[in-house]
Design a protein around this motif. Structure first.
Motif, PDB file in Angstrom:
ATOM      1  N   TYR A   1     -78.406  -3.131  33.882  1.00 54.45           N
ATOM      2  CA  TYR A   1     -78.840  -2.224  32.817  1.00 54.45           C
ATOM      3  C   TYR A   1     -77.719  -2.057  31.798  1.00 54.45           C
ATOM      4  CZ  TYR A   1     -82.344  -0.973  36.300  1.00 54.45           C
ATOM      5  OH  TYR A   1     -83.341  -1.031  37.227  1.00 54.45           O
TER       6      TYR A   1
ATOM      7  N   HIS B   1     -86.570   3.160  31.116  1.00 55.05           N
ATOM      8  CA  HIS B   1     -85.125   3.150  31.381  1.00 55.05           C
ATOM      9  C   HIS B   1     -84.330   3.684  30.190  1.00 55.05           C
ATOM     10  CE1 HIS B   1     -86.740  -0.516  33.607  1.00 55.05           C
ATOM     11  NE2 HIS B   1     -86.498   0.360  34.551  1.00 55.05           N
TER      12      HIS B   1
ATOM     13  N   HIS C   1     -92.322   4.072  34.845  1.00 59.91           N
ATOM     14  CA  HIS C   1     -91.113   4.754  34.372  1.00 59.91           C
ATOM     15  C   HIS C   1     -90.497   3.944  33.247  1.00 59.91           C
ATOM     16  CE1 HIS C   1     -89.829   1.839  37.404  1.00 59.91           C
ATOM     17  NE2 HIS C   1     -88.746   1.691  36.650  1.00 59.91           N
TER      18      HIS C   1
ATOM     19  N   HIS D   1     -92.716   0.455  32.777  1.00 59.20           N
ATOM     20  CA  HIS D   1     -93.299  -0.448  33.779  1.00 59.20           C
ATOM     21  C   HIS D   1     -93.396   0.230  35.136  1.00 59.20           C
ATOM     22  CE1 HIS D   1     -89.456  -2.360  35.784  1.00 59.20           C
ATOM     23  NE2 HIS D   1     -89.247  -1.108  35.508  1.00 59.20           N
TER      24      HIS D   1
HETATM   25 FE   FE2 Z   1     -87.584  -0.033  36.289  1.00 64.55          FE
END
Ligand code: FE2
Length: 183
Positions: A141, A78, A76, A125
């Protein structure tokens, strides 16, 4: 005085005001994971695998992520920088390159307790916990992790689809049930 979850949030928020926020957050996490016991007391003990939101805002999300033993989360992205600070167990990160029609493997890194991993905005990743203990980390994040549009890919076929958060939660449920049954 003992550190609290709010202290963790304030330190990360302050880092956002620095010249290079992602590197300032890395420095904060380097410091936090140097004392795993104190960080665990601040954000709470782990009883099972899952994602716990410590802080959520437009420009910053802080999660406590505990990967259940034997669990693997599919590739996935981000679409925002991320800093992972491990303070228990080990995350096996595999990285991928986008290619026409899917992904191709592009190396990996095992991140152990006390280590910090910085991921750029465009990283794809997957993460696995190959050990027989929870892999516990603070994930920070540079945006609102829950509202951002992003993609995920199926293991093996590398077929791209929109991120399915409920499917991820089911992965945790299934892994937790398997792990409980083994105990
Ligand atoms: Fe992740």
């Amino acid at each position: 005085m003992a550190m609290t979850a709010d202290d963790v949030v304030q330190r990360c928020r302050a880092a956002l005001g620095e010249h290079t926020p992602v590197l300032a957050v890395r420095d904060v996490l380097d410091d936090l994971v140097s004392d795993p016991g104190e960080l665990e007391r601040a954000v709470g003990p782990v009883g099972e695998g899952g994602i716990t939101a410590v802080y959520r805002a437009e420009e910053l999300t802080i999660l406590r992520v505990a990967w259940t033993p034997g669990m693997a989360i599919n590739p996935h992205e981000h679409r925002m920088w991320a800093v992972i600070g491990m303070y228990g167990g080990q995350e096996d990160n595999a990285f991928y390159r986008r290619v026409p029609g899917g992904l191709e493997p592009a190396g990996g890194r095992e991140v152990q307790s006390g280590e910090v991993l910085v991921l750029g905005d465009d990283v794809v990743h997957s993460v696995a916990n190959s050990r027989r203990e929870f892999a516990v980390a603070l994930h920070v994040y540079g945006g609102d992790f829950f509202s951002a549009e992003r993609s995920e890919w199926t293991f093996g076929t590398f077929e791209e689809r929109p991120r399915d958060v409920e499917a991820t939660m089911r992965l945790f449920d299934e892994a937790n049930a398997r792990w409980r049954a083994e105990q």
